[in-house]
Design a protein around this motif. Structure first.
Motif, PDB file in Angstrom:
ATOM      1  N   PHE A   1      29.128  19.005 -32.984  1.00  0.00           N
ATOM      2  CA  PHE A   1      28.683  17.757 -33.604  1.00  0.00           C
ATOM      3  C   PHE A   1      27.285  18.022 -34.152  1.00  0.00           C
ATOM      4  O   PHE A   1      26.319  18.124 -33.392  1.00  0.00           O
ATOM      5  CB  PHE A   1      28.652  16.614 -32.598  1.00  0.00           C
ATOM      6  N   PRO A   2      27.153  18.161 -35.474  1.00  0.00           N
ATOM      7  CA  PRO A   2      25.867  18.574 -36.033  1.00  0.00           C
ATOM      8  C   PRO A   2      24.839  17.453 -36.111  1.00  0.00           C
ATOM      9  O   PRO A   2      25.211  16.267 -36.142  1.00  0.00           O
ATOM     10  CB  PRO A   2      26.246  19.044 -37.445  1.00  0.00           C
ATOM     11  N   HIS A   3      23.587  17.835 -36.142  1.00  0.00           N
ATOM     12  CA  HIS A   3      22.511  16.885 -36.377  1.00  0.00           C
ATOM     13  C   HIS A   3      22.527  16.500 -37.855  1.00  0.00           C
ATOM     14  O   HIS A   3      23.015  17.247 -38.705  1.00  0.00           O
ATOM     15  CB  HIS A   3      21.166  17.526 -36.000  1.00  0.00           C
ATOM     16  N   THR A   4      21.988  15.348 -38.176  1.00  0.00           N
ATOM     17  CA  THR A   4      22.019  14.850 -39.560  1.00  0.00           C
ATOM     18  C   THR A   4      21.135  15.647 -40.512  1.00  0.00           C
ATOM     19  O   THR A   4      21.268  15.536 -41.728  1.00  0.00           O
ATOM     20  CB  THR A   4      21.553  13.386 -39.608  1.00  0.00           C
ATOM     21  N   GLU A   5      20.212  16.469 -39.970  1.00  0.00           N
ATOM     22  CA  GLU A   5      19.216  17.191 -40.764  1.00  0.00           C
ATOM     23  C   GLU A   5      18.299  16.229 -41.525  1.00  0.00           C
ATOM     24  O   GLU A   5      17.776  16.541 -42.594  1.00  0.00           O
ATOM     25  CB  GLU A   5      19.877  18.183 -41.728  1.00  0.00           C
ATOM     26  N   THR A   6      18.133  15.022 -40.973  1.00  0.00           N
ATOM     27  CA  THR A   6      17.155  14.069 -41.495  1.00  0.00           C
ATOM     28  C   THR A   6      16.207  13.706 -40.366  1.00  0.00           C
ATOM     29  O   THR A   6      16.486  13.972 -39.189  1.00  0.00           O
ATOM     30  CB  THR A   6      17.834  12.788 -42.030  1.00  0.00           C
ATOM     31  N   LEU A   7      15.101  13.073 -40.705  1.00  0.00           N
ATOM     32  CA  LEU A   7      14.115  12.658 -39.708  1.00  0.00           C
ATOM     33  C   LEU A   7      14.413  11.239 -39.232  1.00  0.00           C
ATOM     34  O   LEU A   7      15.092  10.473 -39.919  1.00  0.00           O
ATOM     35  CB  LEU A   7      12.713  12.712 -40.316  1.00  0.00           C
ATOM     36  N   PRO A   8      13.921  10.859 -38.059  1.00  0.00           N
ATOM     37  CA  PRO A   8      14.107   9.477 -37.605  1.00  0.00           C
ATOM     38  C   PRO A   8      13.563   8.486 -38.642  1.00  0.00           C
ATOM     39  O   PRO A   8      12.498   8.702 -39.226  1.00  0.00           O
ATOM     40  CB  PRO A   8      13.278   9.428 -36.309  1.00  0.00           C
ATOM     41  N   TYR A   9      14.316   7.428 -38.899  1.00  0.00           N
ATOM     42  CA  TYR A   9      13.952   6.387 -39.867  1.00  0.00           C
ATOM     43  C   TYR A   9      13.769   6.953 -41.279  1.00  0.00           C
ATOM     44  O   TYR A   9      12.932   6.473 -42.047  1.00  0.00           O
ATOM     45  CB  TYR A   9      12.687   5.645 -39.426  1.00  0.00           C
ATOM     46  N   ASP A  10      14.558   7.970 -41.603  1.00  0.00           N
ATOM     47  CA  ASP A  10      14.407   8.626 -42.905  1.00  0.00           C
ATOM     48  C   ASP A  10      14.917   7.736 -44.031  1.00  0.00           C
ATOM     49  O   ASP A  10      15.756   6.854 -43.837  1.00  0.00           O
ATOM     50  CB  ASP A  10      15.158   9.957 -42.916  1.00  0.00           C
ATOM     51  N   PHE A  11      14.425   8.014 -45.238  1.00  0.00           N
ATOM     52  CA  PHE A  11      14.861   7.296 -46.436  1.00  0.00           C
ATOM     53  C   PHE A  11      16.140   7.901 -47.003  1.00  0.00           C
ATOM     54  O   PHE A  11      16.729   7.346 -47.914  1.00  0.00           O
ATOM     55  CB  PHE A  11      13.759   7.352 -47.504  1.00  0.00           C
ATOM     56  N   PHE A  12      16.531   9.061 -46.486  1.00  0.00           N
ATOM     57  CA  PHE A  12      17.690   9.779 -47.009  1.00  0.00           C
ATOM     58  C   PHE A  12      18.863   9.680 -46.046  1.00  0.00           C
ATOM     59  O   PHE A  12      18.701   9.510 -44.847  1.00  0.00           O
ATOM     60  CB  PHE A  12      17.348  11.260 -47.226  1.00  0.00           C
ATOM     61  N   SER A  13      20.059   9.837 -46.613  1.00  0.00           N
ATOM     62  CA  SER A  13      21.274   9.963 -45.810  1.00  0.00           C
ATOM     63  C   SER A  13      21.577  11.442 -45.625  1.00  0.00           C
ATOM     64  O   SER A  13      21.109  12.280 -46.405  1.00  0.00           O
ATOM     65  CB  SER A  13      22.443   9.285 -46.520  1.00  0.00           C
ATOM     66  N   PRO A  14      22.373  11.799 -44.612  1.00  0.00           N
ATOM     67  CA  PRO A  14      22.799  13.198 -44.476  1.00  0.00           C
ATOM     68  C   PRO A  14      23.613  13.616 -45.700  1.00  0.00           C
ATOM     69  O   PRO A  14      24.170  12.766 -46.411  1.00  0.00           O
ATOM     70  CB  PRO A  14      23.670  13.183 -43.215  1.00  0.00           C
ATOM     71  N   SER A  15      23.701  14.909 -45.929  1.00  0.00           N
ATOM     72  CA  SER A  15      24.526  15.410 -47.030  1.00  0.00           C
ATOM     73  C   SER A  15      25.988  15.069 -46.766  1.00  0.00           C
ATOM     74  O   SER A  15      26.388  14.820 -45.631  1.00  0.00           O
ATOM     75  CB  SER A  15      24.368  16.930 -47.158  1.00  0.00           C
TER      76      SER A  15
ATOM     77  N   ALA B   1      27.428   1.776 -51.025  1.00  0.00           N
ATOM     78  CA  ALA B   1      26.638   2.635 -50.136  1.00  0.00           C
ATOM     79  C   ALA B   1      25.214   2.749 -50.666  1.00  0.00           C
ATOM     80  O   ALA B   1      24.980   2.661 -51.874  1.00  0.00           O
ATOM     81  CB  ALA B   1      27.275   4.011 -50.039  1.00  0.00           C
ATOM     82  N   GLU B   2      24.271   2.939 -49.756  1.00  0.00           N
ATOM     83  CA  GLU B   2      22.865   3.076 -50.145  1.00  0.00           C
ATOM     84  C   GLU B   2      22.215   4.174 -49.310  1.00  0.00           C
ATOM     85  O   GLU B   2      22.452   4.271 -48.099  1.00  0.00           O
ATOM     86  CB  GLU B   2      22.136   1.750 -49.931  1.00  0.00           C
ATOM     87  N   GLU B   3      21.400   5.007 -49.937  1.00  0.00           N
ATOM     88  CA  GLU B   3      20.704   6.083 -49.234  1.00  0.00           C
ATOM     89  C   GLU B   3      19.901   5.529 -48.060  1.00  0.00           C
ATOM     90  O   GLU B   3      19.184   4.536 -48.197  1.00  0.00           O
ATOM     91  CB  GLU B   3      19.751   6.817 -50.190  1.00  0.00           C
ATOM     92  N   GLY B   4      20.025   6.182 -46.908  1.00  0.00           N
ATOM     93  CA  GLY B   4      19.230   5.815 -45.744  1.00  0.00           C
ATOM     94  C   GLY B   4      19.765   4.639 -44.942  1.00  0.00           C
ATOM     95  O   GLY B   4      19.107   4.171 -44.005  1.00  0.00           O
ATOM     96  N   SER B   5      20.970   4.155 -45.272  1.00  0.00           N
ATOM     97  CA  SER B   5      21.518   2.987 -44.557  1.00  0.00           C
ATOM     98  C   SER B   5      21.869   3.289 -43.111  1.00  0.00           C
ATOM     99  O   SER B   5      22.081   2.362 -42.314  1.00  0.00           O
ATOM    100  CB  SER B   5      22.773   2.474 -45.280  1.00  0.00           C
ATOM    101  N   GLU B   6      21.938   4.579 -42.756  1.00  0.00           N
ATOM    102  CA  GLU B   6      22.302   4.955 -41.378  1.00  0.00           C
ATOM    103  C   GLU B   6      21.316   4.440 -40.340  1.00  0.00           C
ATOM    104  O   GLU B   6      21.668   4.323 -39.163  1.00  0.00           O
ATOM    105  CB  GLU B   6      22.429   6.478 -41.264  1.00  0.00           C
TER     106      GLU B   6
END
Length: 604
Positions: free
Chosen positions: A51-65, A233-238
């Motif tokens: 189960f991979p990490h999202t490769e984003t930072l906490p509260y990031d503006f981006f979504s995972p690839s 969908a919107e970037e960073g909605s996670e």
């Protein structure tokens, strides 16, 4: 004990533990250890999953690839279906939010020779967040062409082509998204949503209700709220995942049957560090009224919740080691190689394309051409006077995307003009190729300095990087390390979006250069950027003896002379500056590495 003996001992412990009965989870202290452990275990255990990490930072503006999202959904779906015996996960991935179990239930099961309601299937795809395209290329997309429906479903490595005949599924086939050629026939497949959040009406309504309960902000100020409310969908909605469901969910909620845990001894320390990072970023962004934030405890797994998870399970604590020791970097995966069989991609609708024998035309899409006994997918290309050519997918190597002036006219079928243009182009291509080969041959004859990587020091320097490297970042660093250890001078272009880690790549190359007693010159286009880089490098190299200086127009004449002198006698290891560094009067003792930032902005 030597390093090799330690690695062998760790390997034996790991394999012995993995061979025990029951469902087990391995929790590592960082994502790179999780990846290397997975790569080793998957060779011997068929039911192991990462189960991979999202490769984003906490509260990031981006979504995972899309690739990362697909792997995560694939793993969660496998856990839900009880198909996984060993799950490997980093503590960062375990602490991060994920979708509710109910979200992973397939909304459609398709089987060959069974009835299909085409309208309902399309509606289900759109309601779940699948995006309609002319041609399917990425996960989360679907395309319609008459009796053909293509779906790149979440959880699958390749898209699926559904062929319908009289409301029945005639065939299901996986195909290569690059070449569009069938790779395998299958009997059934199920589709799950493409995003970790729910874009159906139930999910949207719950999101809006929870948003209004949590936040006292004007909804129209938020791009995320406006997009989700429209079912987009919107970037960073996670970062709002709990709002789509009945509260926060982590992978722990999927591990009810996993009673045995292999725990990296460094995990508790990493929890502390990761919680610190989460809290720092929460405090940094919490006052943005256009992007209100859930509190850390409402979004991320806490240390106490993690300890509670371990409490009723059989836990084995060991020290994790990397499996490969030849390369210093923590991750040893090779850059992804594209398939050699097909290096031609399907163009976009209305793109100009070039057919090897017919010339420049306009691509009008894929068309299913049926004969008496067979059905073939073909590229439809339009030429002058509305004449058309249909090229079978198997022959798409004859077609390439057009690059050149936009006002070019398309060709006429049967005309000899294309043959004349092609002959002239081939001649010019051979002339250009000869020049390039000559230039490359001269470059290869030159000998540069072969750098040695100081293993211990470099490992410690890399470890101080506070973020998680992306896969592209890791691949680039590995390639540059290889270049620096070669005697042929490196000539490499590194491309990437703002904020995706190009500076860290430059820092690691500079570190290696400095430890080989060579100087690094970093050329930037503006004084402001020079100051930003200088501050970043000073902070990043604070635990090393490397001397870093800056040269730009705001430096005094006295200081400038001092810098010139220290560059000449080798006291400066890394110099960062603007065009001022291009002065002919500047001498380096041993300039080993030149880095040009935003090279397109230089007139040199």
């Amino acid at each position: 004990m030597s390093k090799n003996n330690r690695n062998n001992s760790f390997q034996e412990q790991l394999f012995s533990w993995a061979n025990q009965k029951g469902q087990k989870v391995i929790i590592t202290s960082n994502p790179l250890l999780a990846e290397s452990t997975y790569q080793e275990l998957e060779k011997k255990h068929p039911k192991v999953s990462l189960f991979p990490h999202t490769e984003t930072l906490p509260y990031d503006f981006f979504s995972p690839s899309k690739h990362i999202k697909n792997l995560r959904m694939q793993a969660l779906s496998g856990l839900l279906a009880d198909e996984i015996n060993i799950l490997i996960i980093s503590i960062q991935a375990l602490m991060s939010p994920c979708p509710d179990k109910a979200h992973l239930l397939p909304f459609e099961l398709l089987e060959t020779n069974k009835d299909i309601d085409r309208k309902n299937l399309i509606s289900g795809l759109q309601n779940s967040g699948y995006e309609r395209k002319d041609i399917v290329k990425e996960v989360g997309e679907f395309a319609l062409r008459g009796s053909i429906i293509d779906i790149y479903a979440t959880g699958y490595d390749e898209p699926i082509r559904i062929e319908i005949s009289e409301s029945k599924i005639e065939s299901l086939r996986t195909f290569d998204p690059t070449s569009q050629i069938t790779t395998q026939k299958i009997n059934s497949f199920s589709a799950i949503p493409p995003y970790e959040y729910a874009l159906n009406q139930k999910g949207i309504n719950l999101f809006k209700k929870n948003w209004r309960n949590y936040f006292d902000t004007f909804e129209e100020d938020s791009d995320v709220f406006k997009s989700i409310a429209k079912g987009k969908a919107e970037e960073g909605s996670e970062i709002y995942l709990p709002l789509f469901f009945l509260g926060k969910t982590s992978v722990i909620n999927y591990l009810d049957k996993f009673d045995v845990v292999l725990l990296d001894k460094n995990v508790l320390k990493e929890i502390k560090d990761y919680e610190l990072l989460i809290n720092e970023r929460y405090e940094e962004y919490r006052y943005d009224i256009t992007r209100p934030l859930l509190k850390p405890s409402e979004l991320f797994l806490t240390k106490n919740e993690f300890k509670s998870f371990l409490k009723d399970r059989e836990v084995t604590n060991i020290t994790f080691n990397n499996f490969n020791s030849k390369i210093i970097m923590k991750d040893k995966s090779k850059p992804i190689q594209t398939k050699k069989e097909y290096n031609h991609q399907i163009p976009e609708i209305d793109d100009r394309v070039v057919h090897l024998f017919h010339g420049i035309g306009i691509f009008k899409g894929l068309k299913n051409i049926k004969t008496r006994s067979t059905s073939n997918e073909c590229l439809e290309i339009e030429y002058r006077n509305n004449s058309k050519v249909f090229v079978p997918i198997d022959s798409m190597h004859l077609v390439s995307k057009y690059f050149g002036p936009e006002e070019i006219n398309i060709d006429e079928l049967g005309s000899k003009k294309w043959e004349r243009k092609k002959t002239l182009a081939i001649k010019r291509t051979f002339d250009t190729a000869a020049e390039l080969l000559k230039t490359q041959a001269k470059r290869n004859l030159r000998k540069g300095k072969k750098y040695q990587i100081p293993k211990n020091e470099y490992f410690e320097f890399c470890k101080e990087f506070q973020f998680i490297e992306t896969q592209d970042q890791k691949n680039t660093i590995l390639e540059i390390e290889k270049d620096l250890q070669d005697s042929i001078p490196m000539d490499r272009l590194v491309c990437g979006e703002v904020g995706f880690g190009k500076t860290e790549v430059a820092m690691r190359a500079s570190f290696i250069s400095a430890f080989n007693n060579s100087q690094t010159c970093i050329l930037v286009p503006t004084t402001v950027l020079a100051q930003q880089h200088y501050e970043s490098f000073i902070k990043r190299f604070s635990n090393s003896p490397i001397n870093i200086q800056k040269l730009s127009r705001d430096i005094t004449v006295r200081k400038r002379k001092e810098i010139f002198s220290h560059l000449k006698d080798g006291h400066i290891d890394i110099i960062i500056g603007t065009h001022a560094l291009l002065q002919g009067s500047i001498e380096f003792q041993d300039l080993g590495l030149l880095i040009i930032d935003e090279e397109h902005r230089f007139g040199v």
